[in-house]
Design a protein around this motif. Structure first.
Motif, short mmCIF file in Angstrom:
data_model
loop_
_atom_site.label_atom_id
_atom_site.label_comp_id
_atom_site.label_asym_id
_atom_site.label_seq_id
_atom_site.Cartn_x
_atom_site.Cartn_y
_atom_site.Cartn_z
N PHE A 204 0.82 -1.21 0.00
CA PHE A 204 0.00 0.00 0.00
C PHE A 204 0.86 1.26 0.00
N ARG B 103 -7.75 -2.48 3.06
CA ARG B 103 -6.67 -3.23 3.72
C ARG B 103 -7.24 -4.26 4.69
N TYR C 180 1.33 -7.15 5.44
CA TYR C 180 1.14 -5.76 5.03
C TYR C 180 2.49 -5.15 4.72
#
Ligand code: CP
Ligand code: NVA
Length: 310
Positions: free
Chosen positions: A47, A55, A71
């Motif tokens: 991201f 997310r 992540y």
């Protein structure tokens, strides 16, 4: 190997079966059934921009399907120090089974797909937000029990969400009218694609400047922020340009009595939508937000699942 970079990557048949899959996964996940379709799979979420819903829904969907997610904030990768996207993609593709990417430029997510060799999912770019629209169409189908022939009116900025909605609506045979200021029209390239699709699905695609004209007879009214991520420098100019494009009680009068109101969120009450409408009886915004989880699960299972069911 498939990816979801644009809504135009999905045929009507594929999109229809994704929406069915989302419905089945919603029932299964809510009932607490153990699902193993992503067992042993590792999904990386790269991201470049903030996210609450996309997310979290992709992370939770991966977990609920028996997989594992990582992540990867772009700020903390060597990307932020100038490593080329294609080099990053090659390496991530060696480690991961799929990449979910939220980026400034569509070109970055296209390169991630091209060089990683693993299914890549566009979690929002400057041009499109396809996973949002998968969840949105699923929500409309749940509420209205059909898509074909319904009219959706998108009021506001012709942005990434609007572009994906144009393609998704035309693919499913929905009529779509965009009401936007002349300088904030959707992508002309995408509009052309949507019009081409609408010819084969028998729907109607229009871009108008009068929001009430666009909203006339609508089954669904949809809006998004007036200032997207990355456009903060244009805030004052945009707030002036979009005055008059708010979804409020007055605009609702132009739509059908049983109109459903949608917003992809985050919302700015008093700007693109009024407090009474977002909190009122016509709003399906919270169901829409919830359904991002099931849209994400359906997309992941379709692209990465070990026992992919059609
Ligand atoms: N609608 C949406 O994409 O929300 P997030 O920015 O919180 O992911
Ligand atoms: N158009 C908005 C969508 C946020 C989910 C943006 O790009 O910021």
């Amino acid at each position: 190997m498939r990816s979801l970079l644009s809504m135009s990557d999905l045929s009507g048949e594929e999109l229809g079966s994704l929406l069915k899959r989302a419905g089945r996964l919603k029932r299964e996940i809510k009932s607490g059934k153990e699902i193993k379709s992503l067992r042993g799979k590792v999904v990386g979420l790269l991201f470049e921009k903030p996210s609450t819903r996309t997310r979290t829904s992709f992370e939770v969907a991966t977990l609920r399907l028996g997989g594992h997610s990582l992540y990867l904030s772009a700020n903390e990768l060597q990307l932020s120090r100038g490593e080329p996207v294609k080099d990053t993609a090659r390496i991530l593709g060696d480690y991961l089974d799929a990449i979910v990417a939220r980026v400034y430029s569509q070109d970055v997510v296209n390169q991630l797909a091209e060089f990683s060799g693993v299914p890549t999912i566009n979690a929002l770019s400057d041009i499109e937000h396809p996973t949002q629209v998968v969840a949105d169409l699923f929500t409309i189908l749940e509420v209205k029990k059909r898509l074909k022939g319904l009219k959706i009116a998108y009021i506001g900025d012709g942005d990434n969400v609007c572009n994906s909605l144009l393609l998704g609506a035309a693919t499913m045979g929905m009529n779509i009218s965009v009401g936007c200021p002349e300088n904030y029209r959707p992508s002309e390239k995408i509009l052309k694609q949507a019009i081409e699709l609408s010819v084969s699905t028998g729907s109607d695609v229009k871009v108008l400047t009068d929001p009430a004209d666009a909203a006339s007879g609508a089954d669904v009214l949809y809006t998004d922020v007036w200032v997207s991520m990355g456009e903060e420098g244009e805030k004052e100019r945009r707030l002036r340009a979009f005055r008059g494009y708010q979804i409020n009680a007055k605009i609702l009068e132009a739509a059908k009595k049983d109109v459903s109101v949608m917003h992809c969120l985050p919302a700015h009450r008093g700007l693109e939508i009024s407090e009474d409408v977002i909190e009122g009886p016509r709003s399906i915004v919270w169901r829409q937000g919830e359904n991002k989880l099931y849209g994400a699960a359906a997309v992941l299972e379709w692209l990465v699942g070990t026992d992919a069911r059609s």
